[in-house]
Design a protein around this motif. Structure first.
Motif, PDB file in Angstrom:
ATOM      1  N   ILE A  32      45.830  39.308  46.832  1.00 38.08           N
ATOM      2  CA  ILE A  32      44.544  39.007  46.190  1.00 38.08           C
ATOM      3  C   ILE A  32      43.486  40.016  46.647  1.00 38.08           C
ATOM      4  O   ILE A  32      42.694  40.518  45.838  1.00 38.08           O
ATOM      5  N   GLN A  33      43.508  40.323  47.935  1.00 35.52           N
ATOM      6  CA  GLN A  33      42.552  41.288  48.483  1.00 35.52           C
ATOM      7  C   GLN A  33      42.747  42.662  47.848  1.00 35.52           C
ATOM      8  O   GLN A  33      41.780  43.331  47.478  1.00 35.52           O
ATOM      9  N   ALA A  34      44.004  43.059  47.681  1.00 34.74           N
ATOM     10  CA  ALA A  34      44.304  44.362  47.066  1.00 34.74           C
ATOM     11  C   ALA A  34      43.830  44.398  45.611  1.00 34.74           C
ATOM     12  O   ALA A  34      43.307  45.411  45.140  1.00 34.74           O
ATOM     13  N   ALA A  35      43.987  43.273  44.909  1.00 31.60           N
ATOM     14  CA  ALA A  35      43.523  43.203  43.514  1.00 31.60           C
ATOM     15  C   ALA A  35      42.006  43.381  43.450  1.00 31.60           C
ATOM     16  O   ALA A  35      41.481  44.132  42.621  1.00 31.60           O
ATOM     17  N   LYS A  36      41.313  42.689  44.352  1.00 34.03           N
ATOM     18  CA  LYS A  36      39.841  42.776  44.376  1.00 34.03           C
ATOM     19  C   LYS A  36      39.368  44.176  44.782  1.00 34.03           C
ATOM     20  O   LYS A  36      38.460  44.729  44.169  1.00 34.03           O
TER      21      LYS A  36
END
Length: 327
Positions: free
Chosen positions: A107-111
């Motif tokens: 999720i962090q990488a997507a953001k």
């Protein structure tokens, strides 16, 4: 037109591509496999000329905008993050990762990279799941959710002969919870949010994965029971019980028939016709989100994927089900 690459050349990828052929704006442009021969054999079926045996090369390629990941669960997080860091959108097969720590990292990488990440959970995007959500109010206060997905695995016969295929190998973060239990839990969390308490029991196999399991989940005003198995079959429907009636769902993983049986004996048929293969709806959701510039699905949301995985982590810790990714 959204140009897709696929990782994984198995039946699930073939099912997705068949469904995606009905979706406008979907174009398969690249195929990854560990061997050049397999990559080309698979690509030729779809008239695709670009193949990869190296994921870094694929992630940096200008031949694709998005990737569908259908590799073993162990590799989901690592592969998804690699592609997102290179600006590619990711539709990742369920379960999204091997544990909730990995989901957080994804999720962090997507953001960080402003790309779309979505778990390819078909169930919650089907027309008849929308029907379930939209009609829940009719059964009064919901008091119980019951879901069952028990399907005897063809690979279990091999297992009993002493041949441990991927489906029963903890090295690949597999087993009945990850394969089938997720289909019972994800709709529960989509409809009712995170439970207060989780209690799990199950049958562990010698290979180190679970053959079957049962999870009891409690909320302030309702409870839930989910049952899943790869070593037995069940023919029970799933059910959401309310004070005014009960909603019967033929298959929690692919709802095709939904009805309410009211306390007064009347029955309301809610089923809507599903005009496309089940996986069509997840591909369409993904492409619709990209076309409207969104980076998260409202249904298969980051929160729903994370909460489901958190519950699965709790189940695994109670069963003693450990994957290499947990270290």
């Amino acid at each position: 037109m959204i140009r897709f690459g696929v990782i994984g050349t198995n039946w699930i990828t073939e099912s997705l591509l068949e469904a995606a052929s009905h979706v406008e704006d979907f174009k398969l442009t690249a195929v990854y496999s560990r061997t050049e021969e397999r990559a080309q054999e698979f690509a030729s079926k779809y008239n695709v000329t670009t193949t990869f045996t190296n994921l870094e090369e694929m992630a940096t390629s200008d031949q694709l905008d998005a990737v569908y990941i259908a590799s073993p669960n162990t590799y989901h997080a690592e592969q998804a993050i690699l592609f997102m860091k290179n600006g590619k959108h990711v539709l990742c097969e369920k379960p999204l990762a091997a544990n909730s720590t990995e989901v957080t990292q994804m999720i962090q990488a997507a953001k960080n990279n402003n790309v779309l990440l979505m778990e390819a959970m078909k169930s919650t995007l089907l027309p008849n799941f929308k029907v379930i959500a939209e009609n829940l109010h009719k059964i009064g206060p919901v008091r119980r959710y019951f879901a069952s997905y028990c399907q005897y695995s063809s690979r279990y016969d091999k297992y009993k002969e002493g041949i441990v295929l991927n489906a029963f190998n903890p090295k690949f973060a597999n087993g009945s919870l990850m394969d089938l239990g997720v289909y019972c839990l994800y709709p529960l969390i989509t409809l009712f949010g995170a439970p207060k308490e989780v209690k799990a029991t199950g049958v562990m196999l010698e290979s180190g994965v679970d053959g079957e399991g049962t999870v009891a989940l409690s909320y302030d005003d309702k409870d839930a029971v989910v049952m899943y198995s790869k070593i037995t079959n069940s023919h029970l429907p799933s059910e959401i019980q309310g004070e005014k009636g009960s909603m019967i769902i033929d298959k929690i993983h692919t709802a095709e028939k939904v009805e309410i049986r009211y306390n007064n004996g009347s029955v309301e048929e809610l089923t809507v016709e599903q005009s496309h293969p089940p996986m069509y709806y997840e591909v369409k959701e993904f492409i619709d989100l990209l076309n409207s510039g969104e980076t998260e699905s409202a249904v298969n949301s980051f929160e729903n994927s994370y909460t489901t995985m958190r519950v699965m982590d709790k189940v695994r810790s109670q069963l003693g089900l450990v994957f290499p990714n947990d270290n």
